[in-house]
Design an enzyme around this catalytic site. Structure first.
Site, PDB file in Angstrom:
ATOM      1  N   HIS A   9      54.879  -8.395   2.697  1.00  0.00           N
ATOM      2  CA  HIS A   9      54.222  -7.597   1.663  1.00  0.00           C
ATOM      3  C   HIS A   9      53.634  -8.488   0.566  1.00  0.00           C
ATOM      4  O   HIS A   9      54.056  -9.635   0.365  1.00  0.00           O
ATOM      5  CB  HIS A   9      55.207  -6.603   1.050  1.00  0.00           C
ATOM      6  CG  HIS A   9      56.355  -7.262   0.333  1.00  0.00           C
ATOM      7  ND1 HIS A   9      56.237  -7.803  -0.930  1.00  0.00           N
ATOM      8  CD2 HIS A   9      57.636  -7.465   0.711  1.00  0.00           C
ATOM      9  CE1 HIS A   9      57.394  -8.321  -1.307  1.00  0.00           C
ATOM     10  NE2 HIS A   9      58.262  -8.130  -0.328  1.00  0.00           N
ATOM     11  N   GLU A  81      64.306  -5.225   3.651  1.00  0.00           N
ATOM     12  CA  GLU A  81      64.816  -6.499   3.142  1.00  0.00           C
ATOM     13  C   GLU A  81      66.340  -6.444   3.049  1.00  0.00           C
ATOM     14  O   GLU A  81      66.955  -5.376   3.158  1.00  0.00           O
ATOM     15  CB  GLU A  81      64.193  -6.765   1.761  1.00  0.00           C
ATOM     16  CG  GLU A  81      64.560  -8.097   1.107  1.00  0.00           C
ATOM     17  CD  GLU A  81      64.219  -9.305   1.943  1.00  0.00           C
ATOM     18  OE1 GLU A  81      65.002  -9.607   2.877  1.00  0.00           O
ATOM     19  OE2 GLU A  81      63.211  -9.976   1.664  1.00  0.00           O
TER      20      GLU A  81
END
Length: 196
Positions: A9, A81
């Site tokens: 990202h 994550e």
């Protein structure tokens, strides 16, 4: 052959604040959006069969931008994550003051340390590998995800199924990393590619 096109990202507000964050749901900055648009330029001539994203908005927004074919984005919590538990939302300096003992243990036993209310890097690697192994062969997957996900994956497939090389990869915001599996043999075909 299975092929993974992994995109980290773009930059987030929490990246700028230098916070520990994994499950916290940060927004992309304007720079982060531009980084992902640059990644799209790298990807525009690459074909893919399916697109996946972590369910966190920084990864999903990334997936929306890079999805040049306009396919339905499939969402998976397995490619979130690392969950830093009680460390989430704090800077390193704040953690030294608030959780000094836990911080020290997390550094000494970093592979297996279970962040309170979170998970360990070993746990992260297990769920990421489960995700990869669940994907069908003979397809190319475009995936919007996170630093920890990409690094645990690289370490598993290129360091004898361990976490030994977890810290040895430079995976910048908005970069592209490509892994191909030929007869289950992993090949690193691109690492940390960035647009102009």
């Amino acid at each position: 052959m299975k092929k993974l096109i992994l995109v980290r990202h773009g930059e987030t507000t929490m990246n700028l604040q230098k916070l520990y964050y994994g499950f916290l749901d940060a927004d992309l900055t304007e720079k982060g959006v531009e980084q992902v648009k640059s990644a799209r330029e790298i990807l525009k001539d690459m074909d893919y069969d399916e697109i996946y994203s972590s369910d966190l908005k920084r990864a999903y927004k990334t997936a929306e931008i890079i999805n040049h074919k306009g396919l339905e984005i499939k969402v998976s919590k397995e490619i979130r994550e690392l969950n830093f538990g009680i460390f989430e939302g704090y800077t390193y300096q704040e953690l030294k003051e608030k959780y000094p003992k836990e911080l020290l243990i997390s550094q000494k036993e970093w592979k297996t340390y279970n962040f309170e209310n979170g998970e360990s890097p070993s746990d992260l690697q297990k769920r990421v590998v489960n995700f990869v192994e669940s994907l069908e062969d003979n397809k190319t997957y475009l995936i919007g995800t996170h630093w920890g996900v990409i690094c645990t994956m690289l370490s598993y497939y290129f360091a004898n199924k361990t976490l030994d090389s977890y810290w040895k990869y430079k995976i910048e915001n908005g970069s592209v990393t490509i892994i191909e599996f030929k007869d289950n043999y992993p090949l690193l075909c691109g690492l940390n590619w960035k647009g102009v």
